[in-house]
Design an enzyme around this catalytic site. Structure first.
Site, PDB file in Angstrom:
ATOM      1  N   ASP A  21      30.158   2.013  44.100  1.00 20.47           N
ATOM      2  CA  ASP A  21      29.260   1.043  44.692  1.00 20.47           C
ATOM      3  C   ASP A  21      28.819   0.045  43.617  1.00 20.47           C
ATOM      4  OD1 ASP A  21      26.526   0.457  46.092  1.00 20.47           O
ATOM      5  OD2 ASP A  21      27.567   1.926  47.352  1.00 20.47           O
ATOM      6  N   MET A  64      15.039  -3.424  49.336  1.00 19.05           N
ATOM      7  CA  MET A  64      15.796  -4.560  49.881  1.00 19.05           C
ATOM      8  C   MET A  64      14.884  -5.590  50.554  1.00 19.05           C
ATOM      9  SD  MET A  64      19.064  -2.309  51.209  1.00 19.05           S
ATOM     10  CE  MET A  64      18.156  -0.748  51.183  1.00 19.05           C
ATOM     11  N   LYS A 111      29.189  -3.410  48.224  1.00 23.78           N
ATOM     12  CA  LYS A 111      28.830  -4.469  49.180  1.00 23.78           C
ATOM     13  C   LYS A 111      27.323  -4.694  49.060  1.00 23.78           C
ATOM     14  CE  LYS A 111      28.840  -1.274  53.020  1.00 23.78           C
ATOM     15  NZ  LYS A 111      28.969  -0.145  52.156  1.00 23.78           N
TER      16      LYS A 111
END
Lengths: 255, 255
Positions: A38, A171, A59
């Site tokens: 990742d 996030m 991603k």
């Protein structure tokens, strides 16, 4: 199915510095044949897996560099060849990492799965700030929540605020102003708040402020993803916040 | 103050098995002069600190075996002698471990403090169950909450349920019936729930059920502290729950 049985290890890379990996994770990396990495994990993690073929499948922040279905097919294909596939995820694999979907797909494909836990960045952020996430003078718990929802909606900030728990928001940097505004409808403007970017790594940057000033101060400081936003009374125990409160009081007295 | 500067490391021992310690924790233990060990940590952790004098300071479940003030004086005294004191705490030190009070006292005494993160038992419980704590089909986060509050009151279970997050309830086994009853006022009886005792250790025991049957099934299984209670849709993704749901459906069809 092949008669040679491989397996997949979902491995938590922790928040940044490699020495925040667990001993179990280091062992699994040393034994890995295939490493799927990742881009939220420390890139140097490949040095701990000297025998592995490394495949990068990151991603970051919603941009679809490697489709999830392709990652799942890769894991299954190599495991069925009898190989030990290690799927590396930043933080703890079981928090906001789509591990649920990967486990379900592997289970359906009859591929054995191991899970190796790790340190999530919210814990590293608290360590950087020198605070408990759940100081008992302030709260009875902590809520880890993602601002990035599947349906592009918003979490119910009023309900989250009503719990009285410390909020650790992942996030959330791209919408920090709207998050702060929503929380201000439910919490006092003076509620301690912090942003910790790259928590638990040598690039760690911290900001401690109040909920009222959170968005403006974070923008002024140039803080961005990846970062954890922390909100709640427990953040007020950090030395940085206490110094801030003291200097504000000093300024008020001088005025 | 002495001119020789020692320090205190607040060290997270993780949930049980020693290989769930971080590499950083193992280094700190190897360098420790004094080890203060909680009884929630794996007793074998002393083997990783061969040079340390070991002092046991546990206080499990509210019984006051070693007063907090005494522990704090011990840490300060040894650090002022120039020694490296490692204070071991189960799980992650920054979740429900009174780290906040210890950090504040050490700061006031001008003793430098390092914090080494670890794996909290809620994460290990999820790994045992083979689930993500935050499967995005079910929730936007997870709340870690202690049922054992400072003022002996109860957390606001309705507010916690209203967040829609997975609930990971620590120190709740002695009042599991009343917790389940409170949550049933706010959540469907069929909400998936689990108990994981000694998560992340070789003595791990797991139970997967519904919120409605949580207390009765946990009692029937003889599960007790230390354990994590998990409640929420994400728990329904565990293979054990899916098997349970399938057999219940089978029974319903057969009837």
């Amino acid at each position: 199915m092949s008669t040679i049985q491989g397996k997949v290890t979902l491995l938590s890379a922790g928040p940044g510095d490699l020495d925040l990996l667990t001993l179990r994770a280091a062992k699994a990396l040393a034994a890995a044949d295939i490493l799927l990495v990742d881009d939220l994990a420390n890139a140097d993690i490949v040095t701990l897996a000297p025998h592995a073929r490394v495949i990068r499948v990151g991603k970051r922040g919603g941009c679809k560099s490697t489709p999830q279905a392709f990652i799942q097919r890769l894991m299954q294909r190599y495991a069925r060849k009898g190989l030990h596939v290690v799927r590396v995820k930043g933080g703890d694999a079981l928090l906001f990492g789509r591990a649920g979907e990967e486990i379900a797909a592997l289970r359906e494909a009859h591929v054995p799965v191991d899970i190796v836990n790790g340190v999530s960045s919210g814990f590293a952020a608290a360590a950087g700030l020198g605070i408990s996430l759940t100081h008992r003078d302030h709260c009875q718990g902590v809520t880890f929540v993602t601002a990035h929802m599947q349906d592009h909606g918003e979490p119910d900030w009023a309900a989250l605020a009503a719990t009285g728990t410390t909020l650790a928001i992942y996030m959330g940097m791209s919408r920090i102003a709207s998050i702060a505004a929503s929380l201000l409808d439910a919490l006092p403007a003076s509620t301690p708040a912090a942003v910790v970017q790259n928590a638990g790594s040598s690039q760690e940057r911290r900001l401690v402020t109040t909920l009222e000033r959170l968005a403006i101060d974070a923008t002024a400081a140039g803080l961005g993803s990846p970062a954890v936003i922390l909100v709640g009374g427990a953040i007020g125990e950090s030395a940085e916040f206490l110094a801030l409160a003291e200097s504000a009081e000093g300024l008020a007295h001088a005025a």
